[in-house]
Design an enzyme around this catalytic site. Structure first.
Site, PDB file in Angstrom:
ATOM      1  N   HIS A  89       0.790  -1.232   0.000  1.00 44.63           N
ATOM      2  CA  HIS A  89       0.000   0.000   0.000  1.00 44.63           C
ATOM      3  C   HIS A  89       0.817   1.274   0.000  1.00 44.63           C
ATOM      4  O   HIS A  89       0.286   2.327   0.315  1.00 44.63           O
ATOM      5  CB  HIS A  89      -0.888   0.059   1.246  1.00 44.63           C
ATOM      6  CG  HIS A  89      -2.097  -0.803   1.160  1.00 44.63           C
ATOM      7  ND1 HIS A  89      -3.274  -0.375   0.601  1.00 44.63           N
ATOM      8  CD2 HIS A  89      -2.309  -2.072   1.566  1.00 44.63           C
ATOM      9  CE1 HIS A  89      -4.168  -1.349   0.674  1.00 44.63           C
ATOM     10  NE2 HIS A  89      -3.610  -2.390   1.255  1.00 44.63           N
ATOM     11  N   LYS A 101      -8.788  13.899   4.097  1.00 40.86           N
ATOM     12  CA  LYS A 101      -7.884  12.753   4.121  1.00 40.86           C
ATOM     13  C   LYS A 101      -6.945  12.929   5.291  1.00 40.86           C
ATOM     14  O   LYS A 101      -6.884  14.014   5.881  1.00 40.86           O
ATOM     15  CB  LYS A 101      -7.091  12.654   2.810  1.00 40.86           C
ATOM     16  CG  LYS A 101      -6.425  13.986   2.410  1.00 40.86           C
ATOM     17  CD  LYS A 101      -5.745  13.918   1.042  1.00 40.86           C
ATOM     18  CE  LYS A 101      -6.693  13.876  -0.111  1.00 40.86           C
ATOM     19  NZ  LYS A 101      -6.697  12.624  -0.836  1.00 40.86           N
ATOM     20  N   ARG A 102      -6.190  11.877   5.637  1.00 43.57           N
ATOM     21  CA  ARG A 102      -5.195  12.038   6.686  1.00 43.57           C
ATOM     22  C   ARG A 102      -4.241  13.177   6.339  1.00 43.57           C
ATOM     23  O   ARG A 102      -3.971  13.443   5.168  1.00 43.57           O
ATOM     24  CB  ARG A 102      -4.403  10.731   6.857  1.00 43.57           C
ATOM     25  CG  ARG A 102      -5.172   9.650   7.609  1.00 43.57           C
ATOM     26  CD  ARG A 102      -5.529  10.068   9.010  1.00 43.57           C
ATOM     27  NE  ARG A 102      -4.372  10.117   9.870  1.00 43.57           N
ATOM     28  CZ  ARG A 102      -4.092   9.214  10.799  1.00 43.57           C
ATOM     29  NH1 ARG A 102      -4.909   8.210  11.020  1.00 43.57           N
ATOM     30  NH2 ARG A 102      -3.010   9.309  11.547  1.00 43.57           N
ATOM     31  N   LYS A 139       0.730  14.417   1.000  1.00 42.72           N
ATOM     32  CA  LYS A 139      -0.599  14.703   0.450  1.00 42.72           C
ATOM     33  C   LYS A 139      -0.772  16.206   0.166  1.00 42.72           C
ATOM     34  O   LYS A 139      -1.638  16.613  -0.574  1.00 42.72           O
ATOM     35  CB  LYS A 139      -1.687  14.212   1.409  1.00 42.72           C
ATOM     36  CG  LYS A 139      -1.761  12.669   1.511  1.00 42.72           C
ATOM     37  CD  LYS A 139      -2.851  12.237   2.477  1.00 42.72           C
ATOM     38  CE  LYS A 139      -2.971  10.744   2.673  1.00 42.72           C
ATOM     39  NZ  LYS A 139      -3.840  10.079   1.684  1.00 42.72           N
ATOM     40  N   THR A 196      -8.566   6.521  -2.255  1.00 45.82           N
ATOM     41  CA  THR A 196      -9.930   6.050  -2.484  1.00 45.82           C
ATOM     42  C   THR A 196     -10.903   7.201  -2.263  1.00 45.82           C
ATOM     43  O   THR A 196     -12.009   7.190  -2.804  1.00 45.82           O
ATOM     44  CB  THR A 196     -10.309   4.883  -1.548  1.00 45.82           C
ATOM     45  OG1 THR A 196      -9.978   5.255  -0.201  1.00 45.82           O
ATOM     46  CG2 THR A 196      -9.580   3.614  -1.940  1.00 45.82           C
ATOM     47  N   LYS A 242     -14.547   8.187  -4.193  1.00 44.08           N
ATOM     48  CA  LYS A 242     -15.826   8.492  -3.542  1.00 44.08           C
ATOM     49  C   LYS A 242     -16.356   9.837  -4.034  1.00 44.08           C
ATOM     50  O   LYS A 242     -17.551   9.996  -4.304  1.00 44.08           O
ATOM     51  CB  LYS A 242     -15.648   8.574  -2.017  1.00 44.08           C
ATOM     52  CG  LYS A 242     -15.155   7.305  -1.364  1.00 44.08           C
ATOM     53  CD  LYS A 242     -14.697   7.604   0.087  1.00 44.08           C
ATOM     54  CE  LYS A 242     -13.840   6.492   0.626  1.00 44.08           C
ATOM     55  NZ  LYS A 242     -13.152   6.869   1.895  1.00 44.08           N
TER      56      LYS A 242
HETATM   57  C1  LIG Z   1     -11.877   7.058   2.152  1.00 44.43           C
HETATM   58  C2  LIG Z   1     -11.389   7.487   3.466  1.00 44.43           C
HETATM   59  C3  LIG Z   1     -10.032   7.763   3.639  1.00 44.43           C
HETATM   60  C4  LIG Z   1      -9.019   7.693   2.510  1.00 44.43           C
HETATM   61  O1  LIG Z   1      -8.942   8.945   1.865  1.00 44.43           O
HETATM   62  P1  LIG Z   1      -7.781   9.285   0.819  1.00 44.43           P
HETATM   63  O2  LIG Z   1      -8.206  10.577   0.229  1.00 44.43           O
HETATM   64  O3  LIG Z   1      -7.803   8.178  -0.192  1.00 44.43           O
HETATM   65  O4  LIG Z   1      -6.516   9.351   1.561  1.00 44.43           O
HETATM   66  C5  LIG Z   1      -9.604   8.179   4.892  1.00 44.43           C
HETATM   67  N1  LIG Z   1     -10.469   8.304   5.924  1.00 44.43           N
HETATM   68  C6  LIG Z   1     -11.783   8.053   5.782  1.00 44.43           C
HETATM   69  C7  LIG Z   1     -12.680   8.238   6.945  1.00 44.43           C
HETATM   70  C8  LIG Z   1     -12.293   7.632   4.562  1.00 44.43           C
HETATM   71  O5  LIG Z   1     -13.601   7.364   4.438  1.00 44.43           O
END
Ligand SMILES: *Cc1c(COP(=O)(O)O)cnc(C)c1O
Length: 800
Positions: free
Chosen positions: A356, A539-540, A545, A647, A651
């Site tokens: 990952h 995101k984190r 990022k 991901t 979404k």
């Molecule tokens: C989808 C999701 C992530 C991943 O987000 P990225 O933009 O792909 O880093 C992190 N936290 C939560 C709560 C999510 O639903």
């Protein structure tokens, strides 16, 4: 008697549901309507819904037993499952019954629903992927079990005090977890420490793993799979009554407390190795309990170890469960008395590994000294696996000592450490990256030596997300519109059908309905400012990022607003969400600066109605489901070559947000599908970024050469934002590890294109619809289908 036929079927009418709710309130919750609290009502509702799934689970288990299928076992240190109530209502077909039944008993449905707490057993993307894959495995009727740890305290709760992140423990199961089935009689004993004697390992310490499981229903099918979570328990004899009687109360329970610490807390960092022995203990605990359970299942219907790989595939979600490889060797060789070669052949055919990351610092290693003390026999086994590996390397590449050193399972300098990723590649038949670009970079950089030795082992499986969770549940309004546009809701099980929306992008009445769904979602978030573009980065927090890049853009917009209003663009609300690992100082500084900038802008009447920055705390799945439907613009701006897949990007695209992004991770595939004209691309690509990093990169030259960039950084340095964020600016000017300044100009220019596009709402809406229409590929159902085809080779089993 056949119990499956003997089960009294649960009713499928609202009246029967209400009746069951009432009887559960009395007989299982032990209270009455008159004295029940909202918590009683919530737990009773959960039981009533769970019973319906449990009946399906019984039929699924019977079908699995009968067909003795090939199983997919998913081992993951994290599951970010999201709230359970809404999902289980939907998947059990009782969504419409519950509110009426609750009201009939005198409860407020909204108050009851608000008591559903999400199990935060993961950090971010990796844990959420695990949850989406389980959802899709069940939906595709694949016999599967997810294994994980039932942490007492999940990912910390984030709040802000004076703009700074504060972490509080998340005691998610404080009230108990009504969705869970504990099985205290199904414990497995796990050893640690000790020594290796003539008959194998003699552990010096033992604890028990106690399982419980949650139901994982498929959507639109009967199948209900499970996720089995382990909790550490002291063995029965750990309580020291002698000491207790002597008044030494703390000492009396010391052993028990120590044992139970293993599943106490989720490590709040998924990108760097913490170096804590407790974390290694967690990993071995998960692996040891899960393998014992997998073998128990195998033995229900099978006897011959030679059949094990045909009946079992075990997917390692990143390197956290890699100790499963030496552990299965130990079980086969030391306990089952197979010879080494036969055992190794079984192991090699059983495991597969998903990588990952591309960040070198996130490739897990453990000091030989730590691993050898905690798991002495496993270290011996790792050495022997290494002998075999290095023998193969030497015979294929005679005299290539450097290659041997690079590929070894043991790193020698600066201290001897076990390389878990190398072990994972060596002990598996398949290794996959999580997006096309990531998989290419894995074989050309991170694992290039292994890809040269074993080219057939490597493959790609692009990530996906559950359309049930992230469209249907998160965005019911848009889901109804999609269903009416397509004429059926079959898209929820076959997301490629979203393509049927493309012609509707040309239909102005459909576009206007699409826009009103976006507005409705914004209003539900409390961001009902009708004209403003909602620009979302959730995101984190991690420097790769590049939340700091978004922040520089905000400062530039603010400065234009004050000094050059003609260049400002369109009204925007910028929304951030995300947590920083508690020890990650640089990321926490960025959070603090965002909050300071937000406060400065909020206090400036000139910005009113034009620019707003909001940062709701504690981003989690619950919050994601509220934010994502409302987003107009999706920020996916990592330094190219660093984000494995992402991901969140999927979404957001599925909910009609347009992406501004670099050519990184799955952004590449999103852009290919939605079309370059419907995607705001900017910045260096992975090759250019890597080249710039290797050269003598001078962030200051960008500062000196770009008046707006200089102005933005100078504002931070001169204390405009309450004096906060000097260290952020210095780090960008002095080092800028992730090329923020190099990409700044391209990013700001691309944002100007975004503003221009927003002024034509008809065009924007067309692009938004086309983003959703062409993102069907990013369903986790497709991801699971690819795993089945390329790795797992398991077939569906449908309950009768
Ligand atoms: C989808 C999701 C992530 C991943 O987000 P990225 O933009 O792909 O880093 C992190 N936290 C939560 C709560 C999510 O639903």
């Amino acid at each position: 008697m056949d119990l499956r036929n003997g089960l009294r079927p649960l009713g499928s009418t609202p009246a029967e549901f209400e009746q069951d709710l009432l009887s559960n309130l009395y007989y299982r919750r032990g209270t009455t309507v008159e004295s029940a609290s909202a918590q009683d009502a919530y737990e009773t509702l959960a039981l009533t819904v769970r019973d319906r799934l449990a009946a399906r689970r019984a039929r699924t288990a019977a079908a699995h037993y009968e067909s003795n299928p090939r199983w997919v076992y998913y081992l993951s240190a994290e599951y970010l499952l999201g709230p359970q109530l809404e999902q289980n209502l939907l998947y059990s077909g009782t969504t419409d019954f519950a509110p009426a039944a609750l009201k009939a008993l005198g409860f407020d449905p909204a108050e009851v629903a608000a008591l559903d707490v999400e199990p935060g057993l993961g950090n971010g993307g990796l844990g959420r992927l695990a949850a989406c894959l389980l959802d899709s495995l069940a939906t595709l009727d694949i016999p599967a079990v997810g294994y994980g740890i039932r942490y007492d305290l999940g990912i910390f709760k984030q709040s802000f005090v004076n703009g700074e992140q504060v972490e509080e423990p998340d005691d998610w199961a404080f009230q108990g977890d009504p969705w869970e089935f504990p099985a205290p009689d199904d414990r497995h004993r796990v050893g640690f420490y000790g020594h290796v004697g003539p008959d194998g390992w003699v552990p010096g310490e033992q604890i028990d793993g106690e399982p419980s499981h949650l139901l994982v229903p498929g959507y639109g099918t009967e199948t209900v799979n499970i996720v089995r979570l382990w909790r550490a328990r002291a063995c029965e004899d750990s309580f020291d009554l002698r000491r207790f009687s002597a008044g030494q109360y703390a000492e009396a329970v010391e052993q028990a407390v120590k044992a139970e610490n293993i599943s106490k807390v989720l490590y709040p960092d998924d990108s760097t190795e913490s170096g804590r022995e407790l974390r290694l203990k967690q990993q071995y605990f998960l692996v040891s309990c899960s393998l014992r359970d997998i073998i128990r299942r195998f033995r229900f219907r099978n006897h011959d170890w030679a059949d094990f790989p045909a009946k079992t595939v075990i997917q390692l979600n990143d390197t956290h469960p890699t100790l499963a490889i030496p552990e299965l060797m130990r079980l086969l060789v030391d306990e089952e008395k197979l010879d080494w070669d036969q055992a190794w052949s079984i192991v090699r055919q059983t495991f597969a590994y998903t990588c990952h990351t591309l960040l070198p610092e996130a490739l897990e290693t453990w000091p030989v000294a730590v691993l050898g003390r905690l798991l002495p026999r496993h270290l011996e086994i790792i050495y022997r696996i290494n002998d075999g590996l290095l023998g193969e390397v030497r015979s294929r590449f005679p005299g290539d000592i450097d290659r041997v050193r690079r590929m070894s399972l043991i790193q020698e300098e600066p201290e001897r450490r076990v390389r878990m990723a190398n072990l994972a590649v060596t002990g598996t038949f398949a290794v996959n990256g999580v997006a096309e670009l990531h998989s290419q970079l894995l074989t050309s950089t991170t694992f290039d030596d292994f890809a040269t030795l074993w080219p057939d082992r490597f493959r790609n499986v692009t990530n996906g997300v559950s359309p049930r969770r992230f469209v249907r549940l998160a965005n019911p309004g848009l889901s109804s519109l999609i269903t009416s546009g397509l004429g059926s809701d079959a898209w929820l099980r076959d997301l490629s059908q979203l393509e049927g929306l493309a012609p509707l992008a040309e239909d102005s009445s459909f576009r206007s309905q699409w826009r009103s769904e976006k507005r409705r979602a914004k209003a539900a978030l409390g961001l009902g400012d009708p004209g403003a573009l909602l620009d979302v980065m959730v995101k984190r927090f991690h420097e790769y990022k590049r939340q700091q890049l978004k922040l520089l853009h905000i400062i530039t917009l603010y400065q234009r607003l004050r000094n050059e209003p003609g260049r400002f663009g369109v009204p925007r609300t910028v929304l951030f969400g995300g947590k920083a690992a508690p020890a990650y100082t640089a990321a926490k500084s960025i959070i603090r600066l965002i909050n300071a900038v937000a406060a400065t802008i909020a206090a400036d009447p000139k910005a009113s109605g034009l620019l707003r920055v909001v940062f709701p705390p504690n981003y989690n799945v619950t919050l994601a489901e509220k934010i994502i439907p409302a987003a107009d613009l999706s920020e996916q701006i990592s330094m190219a070559g660093k984000e494995a897949s992402g991901t969140g990007n999927m979404k957001l695209a599925l909910n009609g947000a347009l992406t501004i992004g670099t050519l990184d991770g799955a952004n590449v595939e999103i852009r290919d599908r939605v079309g370059a004209e419907n995607f705001f691309l900017f910045g260096l690509d992975a090759t250019e970024a890597a080249a710039l990093r290797r050269s003598d990169y001078q962030p200051r030259s960008y500062y000196d050469g770009d008046a707006e960039l200089k102005h933005a950084l100078d504002a931070i340095l001169s204390g405009t934002f309450g004096g906060v964020g000097q260290e952020v600016a210095h780090s960008l000017l002095d080092r800028d590890e992730y090329l923020t300044l190099a990409d700044y100009r391209a990013y700001v220019d691309a944002q100007d294109e975004v503003s221009a596009a927003w002024t034509d709402q008809e065009r924007w809406t067309r692009m938004s619809i086309l983003n959703a229409a062409n993102s069907g590929f990013f369903s986790s159902d497709r991801t699971v289908a690819d795993y089945l085809d390329r790795v797992w080779r398991a077939t569906p089993v449908r309950p009768a």
